[in-house]
Design a protein around this motif. Structure first.
Motif, short mmCIF file in Angstrom:
data_model
loop_
_atom_site.label_atom_id
_atom_site.label_comp_id
_atom_site.label_asym_id
_atom_site.label_seq_id
_atom_site.Cartn_x
_atom_site.Cartn_y
_atom_site.Cartn_z
N HIS A 128 0.01 -4.63 -7.27
CA HIS A 128 -0.29 -4.11 -5.93
C HIS A 128 -1.01 -5.18 -5.12
N ASP A 131 0.81 -1.22 0.00
CA ASP A 131 0.00 0.00 0.00
C ASP A 131 0.84 1.27 0.00
N PRO A 159 -2.89 -5.48 -1.72
CA PRO A 159 -3.43 -4.64 -0.63
C PRO A 159 -3.18 -5.23 0.75
N GLY A 160 -3.11 -4.33 1.74
CA GLY A 160 -3.09 -4.75 3.13
C GLY A 160 -1.72 -4.96 3.74
#
Length: 311
Positions: A93, A72, A95-96
């Protein structure tokens, strides 16, 4: 020739310890090691093996294509790739979590102690080599364990020649897994410590392992490097650096020279010398991606170092 570079994109937090580690680590107390190093100097750089190799290959005029995973916090790095004109088509990417982070402390002897948080790199297996159909050459650089194994198999299945370059990720694999990598790869590159560990884990000598690939490259720091190919050994000298500032990313710069040489059909002597030159250019600058020589400057440095033209 488009070169697919499978590896990490990372933020390097680089600290300089203005002393020598050996003065503060007592060998007889290594089993209860509890030591802190005061580091007055610290900076954050763009790094990761894929990022560094791609950056150097771009300087040479190659066609790098990065395959990596980020977290992120990756926006500054992605903006940088855009500014450099490095495609991020295969930068995923996740996420998290964080983008991979290296915390590197270097002492006055250029010894390094590194702590590494893999972050999104652990999901590198989500990327598939087959999605980069334009790639004609590749490298499997340090990355998530599962991703490295998958990318090696995918390169081999697609018939795309690649370099196996496990770097600091080598300890993740046992002897049988390392032998599988060597059998799948067309080329393999290690520093001298990694080469010894490879031999120890596989129970094979360098000569035996060299028969599994078209070329086996071993770098030896200030003692240069050696390339084993077709029963021959090519000893590659170091190139004198303008100054020795920071070794971070030198191995990646070296590998960019290997990739460029392979992609352009150079012989091993020329390929190794170009690789050594790229390492020497890098070591005179802080961080893995702050040197900015033009192709003309690289060619001029090569001419001065070896007395022959590069291109």
């Amino acid at each position: 020739m488009t070169t697919l570079i499978c590896g990490s994109l990372a933020f390097d937090n680089i600290m300089v310890f203005p002393d020598r580690f050996k003065n503060h680590i007592l060998p007889e107390q290594i089993h209860i090691l509890n030591v802190a190093f005061l580091v007055p100097e610290m900076r954050r750089e763009y790094g990761g093996c894929a990022g560094n190799i791609a950056y150097n290959l771009m300087l040479l005029g190659g066609e790098p294509l990065i395959m990596a995973t980020v977290g992120d916090d990756a926006a500054p790095y992605l903006d940088r790739l855009d500014q450099l004109g490095l495609p991020r088509t295969h930068v995923r990417h996740v996420p998290g979590g964080f983008t991979a982070q290296a915390f590197i402390t270097t002492d006055l002897d250029d010894n390094q102690i590194t702590a590494f948080h893999p972050g999104a790199m652990s999901f590198s297996h989500l990327n598939k080599v087959e999605h980069a159909a334009s790639a004609k050459l590749g490298i499997v650089a340090p990355d998530g364990r599962e991703g490295m194994m998958q990318h090696a198999r995918d390169f081999a299945a697609a018939g795309v020649p690649f370099i196996f370059d496990p770097g600091q990720g080598l300890p993740m694999f046992n002897g049988d897994e390392l032998l599988d990598f060597m059998r799948l790869a067309d080329y393999a590159c290690f520093n001298d410590y990694e080469a010894k560990l490879l031999c120890d884990r596989t129970g094979r000598s360098l000569e035996q392992l060299g028969r599994e690939v078209k070329a086996l490259i071993v770098t030896r720091g200030g003692d240069g490097s050696e390339i084993h190919s077709d029963g021959q050994r090519f000893d590659i000298p170091c190139v004198e650096a303008d100054q020795v500032i920071d070794p971070t990313g030198c191995g990646d710069a070296y590998r960019s020279g290997l990739l460029y040489g392979i992609a352009n059909g150079f012989d091993w002597q020329k390929t190794g010398r170009l690789a050594a030159l790229m390492g020497a250019i890098k070591i005179a600058h802080r961080g893995g991606q702050n040197h900015q020589p033009s192709r003309e400057e690289i060619a001029a440095r090569y001419q001065r170092a070896f007395g022959v033209a590069l291109w």
